[in-house]
Design an enzyme around this catalytic site. Sequence first.
Site, mmCIF file in Angstrom:
data_model
loop_
_atom_site.group_PDB
_atom_site.id
_atom_site.type_symbol
_atom_site.label_atom_id
_atom_site.label_comp_id
_atom_site.label_asym_id
_atom_site.label_seq_id
_atom_site.Cartn_x
_atom_site.Cartn_y
_atom_site.Cartn_z
ATOM 1 N N LYS A 186 -2.083 -3.476 -0.602
ATOM 2 C CA LYS A 186 -1.297 -4.576 -0.003
ATOM 3 C C LYS A 186 -0.146 -4.969 -0.927
ATOM 4 O O LYS A 186 0.976 -5.173 -0.477
ATOM 5 C CB LYS A 186 -2.183 -5.805 0.257
ATOM 6 N N ASP A 216 -7.216 -10.675 0.059
ATOM 7 C CA ASP A 216 -7.603 -9.613 1.003
ATOM 8 C C ASP A 216 -9.106 -9.415 0.782
ATOM 9 O O ASP A 216 -9.519 -8.507 0.069
ATOM 10 C CB ASP A 216 -6.797 -8.347 0.690
ATOM 11 N N CYS A 226 -7.714 -10.127 -4.755
ATOM 12 C CA CYS A 226 -8.751 -9.121 -4.475
ATOM 13 C C CYS A 226 -8.039 -7.772 -4.338
ATOM 14 O O CYS A 226 -8.066 -7.138 -3.286
ATOM 15 C CB CYS A 226 -9.476 -9.442 -3.170
ATOM 16 N N ALA A 227 -7.421 -7.325 -5.404
ATOM 17 C CA ALA A 227 -6.433 -6.242 -5.293
ATOM 18 C C ALA A 227 -7.040 -4.889 -4.948
ATOM 19 O O ALA A 227 -6.395 -4.072 -4.288
ATOM 20 C CB ALA A 227 -5.632 -6.143 -6.590
ATOM 21 N N CYS A 267 -9.981 -6.994 7.390
ATOM 22 C CA CYS A 267 -9.870 -5.911 8.380
ATOM 23 C C CYS A 267 -11.068 -6.042 9.321
ATOM 24 O O CYS A 267 -11.702 -5.064 9.680
ATOM 25 C CB CYS A 267 -9.787 -4.538 7.718
ATOM 26 N N ASP A 275 -9.083 -8.308 -9.656
ATOM 27 C CA ASP A 275 -10.214 -7.973 -8.795
ATOM 28 C C ASP A 275 -11.489 -8.287 -9.565
ATOM 29 O O ASP A 275 -11.541 -8.109 -10.790
ATOM 30 C CB ASP A 275 -10.181 -6.476 -8.413
#
Length: 388
Positions: A232, A288, A226-227, A341, A248
């Site tokens: 990251k 991510d 999930c770039a 997050c 992605d």
Amino acid sequence: MTPGARVSAAISVLDAILAGVPAERALTNWARGARYAGSGDRAAVRDHVFGALRCLRSFGALGGGTDGRAILLGSLRAQGIDPETIFTGTGHDPAPLSEVERRAGRAPTESEARDLPDWLWPRFRAALGEAAGAAAEALRHRAPICLRVNARRLSRAEAQARLAREGIGTTPVQDRNFALQVTEGERKIAQSPTYREGLVELQDASSQAAMEALALPSGARVLDYCAGGGGKTLALAARLDGVWFAHDADPGRMTDLPARAGRAGSDVRICGAEMLRDLSPFDAVLCDVPCSGSGTWRRAPQAKWTLTPEALADLVRRQDGILRRAAELVRPGGQMIYTTCSVLAEENEAVVAGFAAASKGWRVTARRRWPVSTMGDGFFLAQLCREE
Ligand SMILES: C[S@@+](CC[C@H](N)C(=O)[O-])C[C@H]1O[C@@H](n2cnc3c(N)ncnc32)[C@H](O)[C@@H]1O
């Protein structure tokens, strides 16, 4: 613009946001029609609007209403500023306060003072226990601005010195190797040569800490599933020797990644979904995942008020689906890294535990969370290992 004119502008922008316009668009719409506003005015209006969005409930209580005018009135009262000096009615200042407005307003209740929707508070408590109050309080204030120094290109001290010459004051973040918190000149960052040359990247200190906590074997083939913008992967590639792949679901989000990676001195290969089967298996896959962003709501405070239980449940389903698909791309003995997050257990521990329970041959090897604090955002990391 006078201080009052800035408050008037903030009231109109806030009313547009409360009517459903996304915050950034509402600010852009206002700025387009306000050619007279200089950069200092635009920054001040933005600060008023974001400050109010972070504290909608408590400011609403103090201002005695729920529209932009009442909330900005509450904001002035919260800061100890006499509203009569701003609501003067002269020039572009807001109209003078009515008698009703003067009398309206009260101290926020305990629940309003947290500035969270009521349905979310029990979830904060469930996830964070005693630390829930501090997290809610941190989300009521501005987020720190943090840079990651690209260790491949220069040391943190060198970056600090270069930035200082460009008028950007920084201080090293404790217990982080590459993080600099910006203390002065944050609006100069985007134009700063140090930033534009890829020597530093904007990256929150908690997300940096999570990437610093990861160890991967030298030469590992790593897929960032999930770039997005690739923050990251770039953080990992600056520190570890690996072969980096980025994917992605929305490839448009990775448009800038090759150029950013080039500037940073790293090589990241962009992969379409159709390439993943052929390129797999990977030694490690980083997920991510899209999440509520509850650990970052002070940066995007509108999301705090628009998240619903249904939307949260939908996110959890998506997170679980991503883990399942990504798991098929990991080699036996390899690892999957799951990050959000968010501070909510539903999106963190529960997703990871649910996946591990439902999938044969996977074991959770590490779990860590970083609180929302004056240092960094709320962040969660879990590592899962696939059996040989
Ligand atoms: C939290 S963001 C990633 C941020 C990024 N890793 C960074 O550090 O800048 C989540 C990303 O997941 C992507 N995404 C959403 N659903 C996905 C899916 N089913 N498969 C892969 N990527 C997905 C979104 O397009 C978004 O870019």
